[in-house]
Design an enzyme around this catalytic site. Sequence first.
Site, mmCIF file in Angstrom:
data_model
loop_
_atom_site.group_PDB
_atom_site.id
_atom_site.type_symbol
_atom_site.label_atom_id
_atom_site.label_comp_id
_atom_site.label_asym_id
_atom_site.label_seq_id
_atom_site.Cartn_x
_atom_site.Cartn_y
_atom_site.Cartn_z
ATOM 1 C CG HIS A 1 -1.865 -1.094 1.368
ATOM 2 N ND1 HIS A 1 -1.771 -2.067 2.333
ATOM 3 C CD2 HIS A 1 -2.968 -1.401 0.645
ATOM 4 C CE1 HIS A 1 -2.776 -2.913 2.206
ATOM 5 N NE2 HIS A 1 -3.509 -2.539 1.190
ATOM 6 C CD GLN B 1 -14.017 -4.572 -2.043
ATOM 7 O OE1 GLN B 1 -14.217 -3.373 -2.182
ATOM 8 N NE2 GLN B 1 -12.816 -5.108 -2.238
ATOM 9 N N GLY C 1 -2.993 -1.156 -7.264
ATOM 10 C CA GLY C 1 -1.939 -2.156 -7.408
ATOM 11 C C GLY C 1 -2.259 -3.121 -8.533
ATOM 12 N NE ARG C 2 0.577 -1.964 -14.068
ATOM 13 C CZ ARG C 2 0.224 -2.041 -15.364
ATOM 14 N NH1 ARG C 2 0.029 -3.209 -15.933
ATOM 15 N NH2 ARG C 2 0.082 -0.952 -16.066
ATOM 16 C CE LYS C 3 -2.127 -9.655 -3.790
ATOM 17 N NZ LYS C 3 -3.226 -9.535 -2.859
ATOM 18 C CD GLN D 1 -9.282 -3.774 -6.806
ATOM 19 O OE1 GLN D 1 -10.035 -4.428 -6.093
ATOM 20 N NE2 GLN D 1 -8.244 -3.122 -6.320
ATOM 21 C CB SER E 1 -4.551 -7.082 4.211
ATOM 22 O OG SER E 1 -4.179 -5.839 3.651
ATOM 23 N NE ARG E 2 -9.076 -11.730 1.931
ATOM 24 C CZ ARG E 2 -9.592 -10.849 1.052
ATOM 25 N NH1 ARG E 2 -8.859 -10.408 0.044
ATOM 26 N NH2 ARG E 2 -10.838 -10.436 1.177
HETATM 27 P P1 AMP Z 1 -6.641 -3.595 -0.453
HETATM 28 O O1 AMP Z 1 -6.446 -2.832 0.809
HETATM 29 O O2 AMP Z 1 -6.231 -5.022 -0.371
HETATM 30 O O3 AMP Z 1 -7.994 -3.380 -1.073
HETATM 31 O O4 AMP Z 1 -5.626 -2.959 -1.483
HETATM 32 C C1 AMP Z 1 -5.615 -1.573 -1.735
HETATM 33 C C2 AMP Z 1 -4.736 -1.315 -2.924
HETATM 34 O O5 AMP Z 1 -3.422 -1.780 -2.658
HETATM 35 C C3 AMP Z 1 -5.206 -2.054 -4.190
HETATM 36 O O6 AMP Z 1 -5.068 -1.195 -5.307
HETATM 37 C C4 AMP Z 1 -4.273 -3.225 -4.248
HETATM 38 O O7 AMP Z 1 -4.081 -3.703 -5.558
HETATM 39 C C5 AMP Z 1 -2.997 -2.614 -3.719
HETATM 40 N N1 AMP Z 1 -2.079 -3.641 -3.220
HETATM 41 C C6 AMP Z 1 -2.352 -4.609 -2.314
HETATM 42 N N2 AMP Z 1 -1.260 -5.414 -2.145
HETATM 43 C C7 AMP Z 1 -0.305 -4.931 -2.981
HETATM 44 C C8 AMP Z 1 1.040 -5.324 -3.287
HETATM 45 N N3 AMP Z 1 1.618 -6.376 -2.704
HETATM 46 N N4 AMP Z 1 1.719 -4.603 -4.199
HETATM 47 C C9 AMP Z 1 1.148 -3.529 -4.815
HETATM 48 N N5 AMP Z 1 -0.100 -3.109 -4.572
HETATM 49 C C10 AMP Z 1 -0.818 -3.806 -3.670
#
Ligand code: AMP
Length: 290
Positions: free
Chosen positions: A37, A61, A151-153, A157, A190-191
Amino acid sequence: MKLIQTVHEMQAEADRRRAEDRRLALVPTMGALHEGHLALVREARRHADHVTVSIFVNPTQFAPGEDYEQYPRTLDADLERLERLGFVEVVFAPSPAGMYPGGPAGHRTWVTVEGLDEHLCGRFRPGHFRGVTTVVTKLFLACRPHVAVFGRKDAQQFLILRRMARDLNFGVEIVGVPTVREPDGLALSSRNVYLSPSERAQATALSRAVSEAKRLAEAGEQRTKVLVEAMLRALAQAPDARVQYAEVVDTETLRPIEILEPGQEALAAVAVFFGHTRLIDNAFFRSPRR
Ligand code: AMP
């Protein structure tokens, strides 16, 4: 750094900043912040004068039976991490009732991007992307950014949101940041805190799977059947992994590809369960031009 918790106050703050002719960036998150993040937040700073980070665990979601209740909520620690960066001006952390006054079940207006949610995660998480596109629309309308960073992770999405912003003329530039990983390759998530030590050790199989598919494709392999088999072989090294999917799709349509065209941009993606914990990973690549 200012903490804003209502939509109304957030809109007023964004309007004030826009009147000062400042370029605003938004980084939407669900909190439980990690280095992945923070990489997004730093990238946001490069594109704007003013950075807002939103923290909202979005109920719409999560499919029934998913981890909405258990999802880690660590607001105090998140605020500390963002404060330490020294340049985040606003954290927008609305309440569920503030975002969905009639409750999630009473919500009636949805944004959907047709077709792009039929493959990969969309096949297995009914309503998930509709929840994401709707909440991101609501966050855009609350925070009024010029640029938003994802994130492209979460590749599907990212591609769906990029398409939504284009199709609806949001006037928001969508920026994608490469996946931030642990030294052994595991994508930060986060998981990951749900994993046992043994599952954590096995979870490196995901990044090995997608990077092997990318390597083969960049070396000229055009048959995605061969790439998928390579991914499944890598995932089989993790005895406790239950594979939900391993696919190679086109980055515009998100449809599975059989034979890669020369120069085609594609995504190799996997989703795997360890117990109840669902992890995803992916690699973007371009097959060689002839
Ligand atoms: P989340 O809190 O999981 O909804 O993620 C919030 C944002 O952080 C989203 O755009 C995710 O794709 C991005 N994100 C989560 N993990 C990573 C990671 N390891 N590398 C880059 N972006 C991330």
